[in-house]
Write a protein that holds these residues in place. Sequence first.
Motif, short mmCIF file in Angstrom:
data_model
loop_
_atom_site.label_atom_id
_atom_site.label_comp_id
_atom_site.label_asym_id
_atom_site.label_seq_id
_atom_site.Cartn_x
_atom_site.Cartn_y
_atom_site.Cartn_z
N ALA A 322 0.83 -1.21 0.00
CA ALA A 322 0.00 0.00 0.00
C ALA A 322 0.86 1.26 0.00
N ARG A 323 1.94 1.25 0.79
CA ARG A 323 2.83 2.41 0.82
C ARG A 323 3.58 2.55 -0.51
N ALA A 324 3.99 1.40 -1.07
CA ALA A 324 4.69 1.45 -2.36
C ALA A 324 3.81 2.09 -3.42
N ALA A 325 2.53 1.73 -3.44
CA ALA A 325 1.61 2.30 -4.43
C ALA A 325 1.50 3.81 -4.25
N ARG A 326 1.48 4.29 -3.01
CA ARG A 326 1.38 5.73 -2.77
C ARG A 326 2.66 6.46 -3.15
N MET A 327 3.80 5.78 -3.05
CA MET A 327 5.08 6.40 -3.40
C MET A 327 5.25 6.52 -4.91
N GLY A 328 4.55 5.68 -5.69
CA GLY A 328 4.70 5.75 -7.14
C GLY A 328 5.09 4.44 -7.79
N PHE A 329 4.93 3.31 -7.06
CA PHE A 329 5.17 2.00 -7.63
C PHE A 329 3.85 1.42 -8.15
N ALA A 330 3.94 0.65 -9.23
CA ALA A 330 2.78 -0.06 -9.76
C ALA A 330 3.20 -1.48 -10.08
N LEU A 331 2.31 -2.44 -9.83
CA LEU A 331 2.59 -3.85 -10.11
C LEU A 331 1.46 -4.46 -10.92
N VAL A 332 1.78 -4.95 -12.09
CA VAL A 332 0.84 -5.75 -12.88
C VAL A 332 1.25 -7.20 -12.67
N PRO A 333 0.49 -7.95 -11.85
CA PRO A 333 0.92 -9.30 -11.45
C PRO A 333 0.77 -10.33 -12.55
N GLY A 334 1.43 -11.47 -12.35
CA GLY A 334 1.42 -12.51 -13.37
C GLY A 334 0.10 -13.22 -13.50
N ASN A 335 -0.65 -13.35 -12.42
CA ASN A 335 -1.95 -14.02 -12.46
C ASN A 335 -3.04 -12.97 -12.38
N ARG A 336 -3.53 -12.54 -13.54
CA ARG A 336 -4.50 -11.44 -13.52
C ARG A 336 -5.83 -11.86 -12.93
N VAL A 354 -7.34 1.44 -7.47
CA VAL A 354 -6.00 1.79 -7.01
C VAL A 354 -5.88 3.27 -6.68
N SER A 355 -6.48 4.12 -7.49
CA SER A 355 -6.26 5.57 -7.37
C SER A 355 -7.46 6.31 -6.78
N GLN A 402 -6.39 -7.38 -19.56
CA GLN A 402 -5.03 -7.02 -19.16
C GLN A 402 -4.81 -5.51 -19.29
N LYS A 403 -5.40 -4.90 -20.30
CA LYS A 403 -5.26 -3.45 -20.44
C LYS A 403 -5.99 -2.71 -19.33
N VAL A 404 -7.08 -3.29 -18.81
CA VAL A 404 -7.75 -2.68 -17.65
C VAL A 404 -6.82 -2.68 -16.44
N ILE A 405 -6.10 -3.78 -16.25
CA ILE A 405 -5.17 -3.88 -15.11
C ILE A 405 -4.06 -2.84 -15.24
N VAL A 406 -3.56 -2.65 -16.45
CA VAL A 406 -2.53 -1.61 -16.67
C VAL A 406 -3.15 -0.24 -16.45
N ALA A 407 -4.34 -0.04 -16.99
CA ALA A 407 -4.98 1.28 -16.93
C ALA A 407 -5.26 1.73 -15.51
N LYS A 408 -5.65 0.81 -14.64
CA LYS A 408 -5.97 1.20 -13.27
C LYS A 408 -4.75 1.79 -12.58
N TRP A 409 -3.54 1.29 -12.97
CA TRP A 409 -2.32 1.82 -12.36
C TRP A 409 -1.93 3.16 -12.98
N LEU A 410 -2.22 3.34 -14.25
CA LEU A 410 -1.86 4.61 -14.90
C LEU A 410 -2.62 5.78 -14.28
N LEU A 411 -3.80 5.51 -13.73
CA LEU A 411 -4.57 6.57 -13.08
C LEU A 411 -3.91 7.06 -11.79
#
Length: 504
Positions: A322-336, A354-355, A402-411
């Motif tokens: 949770a802290r990593a996400a607030r600092m600016g890290f994003a993870l797209v995991p292997g098992n969507r 996420v955002s 998979q693009k939804v998973i990426v998009a949620k982090w881009l926000l």
Amino acid sequence: MIEVRDVGKRYGGVVALAGARFAAEAGEVHGLLGPNGSGKSTINKILAGSVRPDTGSLWVDGRQVQPGSPTESARLGIGAVYQQLTVIPTLDVEQNLLLGTEPGRWGLLDRRAGRERASAMLERLRPALGEHVGPGSLVGDLSPGQQQLIEIGKVLLRRPRILILDEATASLHRPQVDLLFDIVRELREDGVCVLFVSHRLDEILRICDRATILRAGRHVATVDLADTRPDELVRLMVGEKLAETTKVPSARRDEVVLQVDDLHAPGVAGVSLRAHAGEIIGLGGLQGQGQSDLLMTIFGALPRTGGTVTFRGRRLGHYRAARAARMGFALVPGNRGTQGMFSLRSIQENLSIVSLWRRTMAGFGISMRRERSAAREAVERLAIRLGSLDDPVSSLSGGNAQKVIVAKWLLSDPVVILLDDPTKGVDVGAKAEIYQIIRTLAAEGCTIVINSSDDRELAVLSDRVLVLFEGAVVAELEGEEIDEERLVSSALLVSARADREVSG
């Protein structure tokens, strides 16, 4: 003794096998070789009865068979050991060894006969198991290597005529591998056919008589290993003429955004890396060598047991995801399906999750108008094809999900994006679109670290590739050095092996 003829298998749009074939004899140790995704494990699961082929046929002792379950395969004399353990940690060693084959007498369990069988197998495995492991030892208290030996012993007690070892040595140490190979040689002398898959090329050359090479689910060649050099095997695995790939100029900048020094964690053994703004770093090597563990540790989802992580010049203490996400890290995991999204929830909810905190009013109020606007912006940016934002995300194709998973982090405007096999299971068109998204993010200054089971993908995308083996970096390739042949050679430690032979 066993033959696979023109077997095909598809999982939706993914072709796992496309007319694969091979034959192995009694008293032979036959290797199955191929890069990631070549179909080795799928063939073994078909033989073991846990997967059914779409086309083709299987033959045992010259007779066509159709095993529809592991039980039917066992009746044919086929036993399989996989890298993924099936031991039950809450049961003891004896119970695990006898599971499914407990001896009976007059309709009751014959505990004395069972104890004798289990004890005999334990004594055979004793040199690698250790003196302290007994029939009553709880399997959950054993190391991964010891658990793997119990798994092997369980299958051996069934006395298979055809034994499948599918990366069964992955968690074993050298003395444990030596013992297993002694057992395999004994089985070969007794006329057992052993099918052997390993990510360690040295093991293939050491124990196998012949090997069949697969590529993209197809048969490439079957060779006598005594007459075949390691570099020839690598060429057969990746192809004489590698397909042309389009690589774009690097967007790397001078700023070091992420620095990892001597990182230790479960599955990670002293990894160090420096990642710049705009740089795409690939994680290569055969699957299961710590790549996913490294990404999860950097993200804070796995505990770090040693080493340091520095982000934008500031050394980080221990932190959670949770802290990593607030600092600016994003993870797209292997098992969507289980880690990347809430399958039964709407596309809107998955995009917002996420955002959401960034758009709340006074820290707690949610404006659906703002959420809708953000979601539509993400959908447009990544060209996600959907019916309605209110549809469940499970209604989308694999590529769009998979693009939804990426998009949620881009926000969340990430700085470091960790991608774990982001194009696995998506079609060619969606894969090309995801490549373009990754390159665009790098051009905008994001730092990308990507693990991929597709060596061609790493060659196309990466500015640098760190090749991992058993949790450690064994090679680093950069620029023009990155091609499929070098990636496979490095993953199999062929270069290091060749160097030792030359120096010797």
